[in-house]
Structure formats: C-alpha cells, structure tokens
Design a protein around this motif. Structure first.
Motif, PDB file in Angstrom:
ATOM      1  N   ALA A   1       0.841  -1.225   0.042  1.00 52.04           N
ATOM      2  CA  ALA A   1       0.174  -0.052   0.136  1.00 52.04           C
ATOM      3  C   ALA A   1       0.921   1.504  -0.071  1.00 52.04           C
ATOM      4  N   LEU A   2       1.878   1.364   0.772  1.00 50.36           N
ATOM      5  CA  LEU A   2       2.759   2.356   0.744  1.00 50.36           C
ATOM      6  C   LEU A   2       3.499   2.707  -0.345  1.00 50.36           C
ATOM      7  N   LEU A   3       3.934   1.599  -1.216  1.00 51.82           N
ATOM      8  CA  LEU A   3       4.794   1.795  -2.346  1.00 51.82           C
ATOM      9  C   LEU A   3       3.772   2.040  -3.474  1.00 51.82           C
ATOM     10  N   SER A   4       2.617   1.586  -3.569  1.00 53.40           N
ATOM     11  CA  SER A   4       1.788   1.767  -4.555  1.00 53.40           C
ATOM     12  C   SER A   4       1.263   3.402  -4.738  1.00 53.40           C
ATOM     13  N   ASN A   5       1.219   3.974  -3.401  1.00 51.40           N
ATOM     14  CA  ASN A   5       0.954   5.201  -3.537  1.00 51.40           C
ATOM     15  C   ASN A   5       2.233   6.347  -3.466  1.00 51.40           C
ATOM     16  N   ALA A   6       3.505   5.671  -3.092  1.00 47.97           N
ATOM     17  CA  ALA A   6       4.807   6.500  -3.300  1.00 47.97           C
ATOM     18  C   ALA A   6       5.713   5.483  -3.458  1.00 47.97           C
ATOM     19  N   PRO A   7       5.920   5.285  -4.575  1.00 50.78           N
ATOM     20  CA  PRO A   7       7.123   4.114  -4.910  1.00 50.78           C
ATOM     21  C   PRO A   7       8.424   4.572  -4.566  1.00 50.78           C
ATOM     22  N   ALA A   8       8.767   6.022  -4.210  1.00 52.47           N
ATOM     23  CA  ALA A   8      10.066   6.338  -3.746  1.00 52.47           C
ATOM     24  C   ALA A   8       9.995   6.447  -2.133  1.00 52.47           C
ATOM     25  N   ALA A   9       9.070   5.966  -1.545  1.00 47.42           N
ATOM     26  CA  ALA A   9       9.072   6.006  -0.188  1.00 47.42           C
ATOM     27  C   ALA A   9      10.351   5.413   0.462  1.00 47.42           C
ATOM     28  N   SER A  10      10.690   6.083   1.386  1.00 46.11           N
ATOM     29  CA  SER A  10      11.595   5.461   2.397  1.00 46.11           C
ATOM     30  C   SER A  10      11.136   4.749   3.652  1.00 46.11           C
ATOM     31  N   VAL A  11      11.305   3.469   3.578  1.00 47.11           N
ATOM     32  CA  VAL A  11      10.682   2.203   4.414  1.00 47.11           C
ATOM     33  C   VAL A  11      11.630   1.276   5.032  1.00 47.11           C
TER      34      VAL A  11
END
Length: 188
Positions: free
Chosen positions: A31-41
């Motif tokens: 869910a995080l990456l589908s909304n923001a592929p460049a997210a730092s997780v």
C-alpha cells in the motif's frame, strides 16, 4: 461519530517503519509503495516473506532488517505501521511510539491506532480515501471497488483541463474560486 481528520501525507518525505514480515506486513508495504514508489521504508521482522524481499528489490528506498523488533528501530522514524501476529509485540511497539510521540497504526487493533490506513480509489491524480473509523475495512474495500467501477478513466483529462483553466484565470482568490465553482457545477 467519526472524528477522524482526513489528510494526505507526502510519505516519500517521511521515514516509515513497518514491523512485521508476514502477509499483513506485505499488504502494508504494498500500500505504501503503490501510493509512493520512492518512499523510504524500513521493514523489520524475524522472518520476511519472499514477496516482501522481491518488492524491496524493486524499490531502492526499502530497507529490510531480519531481526526481532527493538525500540532502537524507531530512531529517526516519523510513522510506524505494525502488522505482526504477536499481540505483545504490537502493544510494545505502540507503547514505544507513544513515548517518542511517533504516530502508529497497529493493524486490526483500532484502540492502539493514532491513524487508520484508508481504502483508496485512484484515477490519475484523483485519490479518494475511504474510512469506516476502523469499524469495517472490508466495507471500505467493497465501497472502493464500487467507486473504481463508476468513476471514468477520463477523469485525468478533466483534471488537466481544470488545472489549465485555473492557471489562466485572472483576479484575486475569491474571483478565481467563484469562476472555478461555476465551471465545475456540471459535476453535480
């Protein structure tokens, strides 16, 4: 009464920790990456599903740590999402986050959440978030499916046209607002 305050967060500007490497961890990371592929997780778990490893390989902002949760993993984090099958670990993460004033979501435990992850409809630049105040994520998912079906794919073109019109409008804020309201009246 639903007192939640809906916001859209620029997650790629935050440091996010996901605790849990099973199915729920995969769901939250996806869910995080589908909304923001460049997210730092950063994802920490003693066991990490192969699907998570494969997803991380496609996203350089994702760091996987094969370890049990420790409070030190909260250092520098802005947001935490917990999805383990160990209620004691979930409660410990939530307590540690509270102490550090870090917002936390504990999957399937509304009482331990500072925020809920919504079901999201995406049509180009349009995003509609759906929340049931933690009461029924299944209903939110079904409602999302209904909206996805009825909202036309051509919405992006409409948004682009409205942006162009807005950029060409002259006058003060109130005049622009009145003109845009007049133009978008047809959406009723």
């Amino acid at each position: 009464m639903n007192t939640l305050f809906p916001i859209f967060v620029k997650i790629e500007n935050l440091q996010t920790l996901v605790v849990g490497g099973g199915y729920v961890g995969l769901e939250k990371l996806t869910a995080l990456l589908s909304n923001a592929p460049a997210a730092s997780v950063t994802l920490v778990a003693p066991d990490i599903r192969i699907e998570i490893t494969e997803l991380a390989e496609q996203h350089p902002g994702v760091t996987l740590i094969t370890d049990r949760y420790k409070a030190e993993y909260l250092t520098g984090k802005d947001l935490v999402i917990v999805g383990t099958n160990d209620k004691a670990v979930n409660r410990q993460v939530q307590a540690d986050c509270k102490t550090r004033r870090i917002l936390v979501n504990v999957a399937d435990t509304p009482d331990l959440c500072d925020f809920y992850l919504s079901s999201v409809v995406k049509k180009g630049d349009l995003k509609v978030a759906i929340s049931t105040n933690g009461k029924s994520p299944t209903f939110a998912k079904r409602f999302r499916e209904v909206l996805e079906e009825i909202l036309p794919d051509s919405l992006q073109e409409t948004l682009d046209n409205l942006t162009a019109i807005r950029n060409k409008l002259k006058g003060d804020f109130q005049e622009k607002l009145e003109r845009l309201n007049e133009i978008t009246k047809v959406l009723k």
